[in-house]
Motif scaffolding. Structure first.
Motif, short mmCIF file in Angstrom:
data_model
loop_
_atom_site.label_atom_id
_atom_site.label_comp_id
_atom_site.label_asym_id
_atom_site.label_seq_id
_atom_site.Cartn_x
_atom_site.Cartn_y
_atom_site.Cartn_z
N LEU A 196 -11.98 38.58 3.72
CA LEU A 196 -12.62 38.34 5.01
C LEU A 196 -12.78 39.62 5.82
O LEU A 196 -13.64 39.71 6.70
N THR A 197 -11.93 40.63 5.53
CA THR A 197 -12.07 41.90 6.25
C THR A 197 -13.45 42.51 6.00
O THR A 197 -14.02 43.13 6.89
N ASP B 38 2.56 34.94 0.87
CA ASP B 38 1.39 35.26 0.04
C ASP B 38 1.82 35.89 -1.28
O ASP B 38 1.26 35.61 -2.33
N LEU C 75 -1.04 35.14 -3.83
CA LEU C 75 -2.38 35.12 -3.24
C LEU C 75 -2.90 36.55 -3.13
O LEU C 75 -2.17 37.45 -2.73
N ARG C 76 -4.19 36.72 -3.49
CA ARG C 76 -4.78 38.05 -3.35
C ARG C 76 -5.11 38.31 -1.88
O ARG C 76 -5.36 37.37 -1.13
N PRO C 77 -5.15 39.58 -1.47
CA PRO C 77 -5.57 39.87 -0.08
C PRO C 77 -6.96 39.28 0.14
O PRO C 77 -7.82 39.35 -0.74
N THR C 78 -7.16 38.70 1.31
CA THR C 78 -8.44 38.04 1.56
C THR C 78 -9.56 39.06 1.74
O THR C 78 -9.33 40.18 2.20
#
Lengths: 172, 460
Positions: free
Chosen positions: A53-54, A43, A48-51
């Protein structure tokens, strides 16, 4: 719109990660990497940025837990007050277990469904980018050729340096 | 060459392609005659169970050996037993994941499948116990024509309904989510209808790094949710007992005691299945002595916790000064059902102590025997808790005993049939080892491998 991409295949996860980082540093747009297992620190290499979805998980859990707490309170104390052993109508401790279970249920299903939705995974989907071996023992890297003007030869050199076993061009 | 600091997780220098081939090939060929023999036995057991369940639903639960004094017997024993079996699957897949125990990757798929099947077996018993199982949906709070009369949210039995259904659904979700990359691997190897089927089931997975990135986050979230869930489920099961005012049940030690017992029995069942699977499916390289060793250590720790709980229970009965409480415990250890109590203590506390010895943990025949005995002991634990607390109540004139009928015994046999039938079908149609996860830990302990390769390359 068709565009030309270069597809390189690697046999070691460390190589594909290093190649990704190097290419991105050189300004070549790495589109994606396909691998049979998650690659550690990929990542970061891909930027990639942290998702988020959390947050979906948190919100679904909050809706499940608080919603069920409210519903039990409404049932027990408002809509049909039922005297159970002379306890208070709205005894909170007795409402905790079911509220907790609904919290877990909604959080779990919410985050998985959201994940499938943002990854565009659904039954019957035929993936546009699919490479033989990427679910077996190969690491596949896709680069857009619309990169810096110095172009193709430099990119191929970087890929070769990191041990790409196969490099091919595709028009998509 | 292996690292002296980190012993390898997977034996024998497997490459990524080896992992794919080793795990997928058994699913693609014809099943062995051993598999057919196993299926014949377990399907017959399942058939016996189906007949007896049909019979008791048609005639009612008067076909059981229960009486006015002992109102809970075999059915609840089996229910708690099976639910407990399931818990080790979640422990391995979620708790050990949070603790970054990488050895779990070889075991977790099968352990999670075991959880699902065990919860299915467990669910059957309360369903039959309702007497009119076709009305089970009355458990759900929905607007109905009876008032609407809502369910009693203050009843632990209602909590149980929510806990068990959530547990089953979340475990199934966790399992399927973990299966997606492996279904894609199967798709890419298969041809014809199998390719189509796996293609639909894997939801079009292609191993993209963006997908993996989100997938790993959600997997972690699921593990974080499943961990408190597993503790809540058996806590709530124990509250079915602990919130009643029956000596022997009405104690605050029950939640941790039940959770420890559940994980203990589940670990024993995982070990039993694991030792069978590694031999019959030739998975020795993936389920190594190290895995068995780790499982044995966990089982020993849980066994000691369970032993501590037995001791605490006894001490608190004495220390409470409550004559009824004291009587129940003396009656357990020295009453007419003392044989069941001492079977339980022997199997659960004494037998696992042999696992302190490294030599014992390396002796797979012995470990197998211990795991079977622990399963037996844990079944008896539930039987002892339920029946010995009930059969001698406050009024000596109503003292009775409990003997299961043939119908109850065949229902238990049937639940084992269901469990093993499902497990055999699982071994046949689903990768028993999580390939994508094992591929991620393949290099552990083999860190020098790449340098070896370079040296060989130069020499050539």
């Amino acid at each position: 719109m068709s565009r030309r991409i270069t597809v390189a295949t690697f046999v070691h996860q460390d190589d594909v990660r290093a190649a990704t980082a190097d290419l991105r540093q050189g300004g070549f747009p790495v589109l994606d990497v396909y691998s049979p297992h998650p690659i550690h620190a990929m990542d970061e290499a891909l930027g990639l940025r942290p998702t988020r979805l959390t947050w979906v998980c948190f919100l679904c859990g909050a809706v499940g837990g608080l919603g069920m707490l409210w519903f039990q309170h409404w049932v027990n104390a408002v809509q049909w007050p039922l005297n159970v052993g002379g306890k208070p109508w709205n005894s909170l401790p007795a409402e905790a277990p079911v509220a907790f279970e609904m919290l877990v249920l909604l959080a779990a299903f919410g985050s998985v469904l959201a994940c499938l939705a943002v990854c565009r995974l659904y039954p019957g989907r035929t993936p546009r980018d699919w490479y033989q071996g990427a679910t077996d023992d190969r690491y596949v890297l896709e680069v857009d050729e619309a990169g810096p003007a110095s172009g193709a030869s430099e990119m191929v050199a970087v890929l070769r340096k990191h041990g790409a076993v196969q490099i091919q061009e595709l028009v998509r | 060459m292996s690292s002296p600091l980190r012993p390898p997780l997977i034996a024998g220098h497997k490459s990524l392609a080896d992992v794919t081939r080793d795990i997928c090939t058994p699913l693609e060929g014809r099943p062995s005659s051993w598999w057919w023999a196993g299926l014949a036995v377990s399907a017959s057991m399942l058939l016996v169970g189906l007949v007896s369940v049909g019979y008791q639903i048609a005639w009612g639960i008067g076909t059981w050996g229960l009486n006015k004094t002992v109102g809970w017997g075999f059915d609840i024993t089996n229910f708690v037993f099976w639910i407990g079996i399931g818990h080790a699957g979640t422990l391995i897949s979620a708790v050990l994941f949070l603790f970054r125990q990488q050895w779990r990757t070889s075991v977790n798929r099968a352990a999670e499948a075991m959880t699902l099947f065990a919860v299915m077996c467990a669910g059957i018993f309360p369903l039959i116990h309702m007497g009119r199982p076709w009305l089970f949906f009355w458990f759900a709070p929905y607007p109905n024509a009876r008032g609407p009369l809502w369910i009693n949210f203050k009843s632990p039995l209602v909590w149980d309904f929510f806990a068990i259904s959530t547990y089953f659904l979340v475990s199934a979700l966790f399992w399927y989510f973990g299966l997606l990359p492996d279904l894609a691997t199967l798709r890419d190897r298969a041809v014809g209808w199998r390719k189509k089927l796996c293609g639909v089931l894997c939801l079009g997975w292609n191993g993209s790094a963006r997908t993996w990135h989100r997938y790993e986050t959600v997997y972690l979230l699921l593990a974080g949710l499943a961990t408190p869930l597993v503790f809540s489920v058996h806590t709530i099961v124990s509250m079915d007992f602990a919130t009643s005012v029956i000596p022997g049940w009405h104690t605050t030690i029950f939640p941790p005691y039940f959770v420890a017992g559940a994980i203990f029995s589940g670990l024993a069942m995982v070990l039993t299945l694991m030792l069978i699977a590694r031999k019959t499916m030739r998975l020795e390289a993936y389920l190594t002595a190290r895995h068995v060793d780790a499982m044995c250590q966990l089982m020993l720790a849980m066994g000691c916790l369970v032993g501590l709980a037995y001791g605490t229970e006894f001490f608190l009965a004495f220390y409470s000064g409550n004559p009824y409480e004291q009587f129940v415990f003396l009656n357990r250890a020295a009453g007419p059902l003392a044989w069941a109590y001492w079977t339980m203590v022997t199997c659960n506390v004494l037998v696992p102590q042999v696992l302190w010895l490294k030599a014992a943990r390396r002796n797979f025949a012995l470990v197998f025997a211990v795991s079977i005995l622990v399963n037996v002991g844990m079944w008896f634990e539930r039987f002892v808790i339920i029946v010995t607390s009930l059969h001698r109540d406050y009024l000596p004139s109503s003292w009775a005993t409990y003997v299961p009928t043939l119908i109850e015994l065949t229902t238990l046999v049937g639940s084992f049939g269901l469990f093993f039938t499902c497990f055999l079908l699982f071994c046949r149609f689903v990768p028993v080892i999580a390939m994508a996860e094992v591929k991620g830990v393949l290099d552990v302990g083999h860190e020098t491998r790449r340098e070896d390769a370079v040296v060989t390359g130069e020499a050539a």
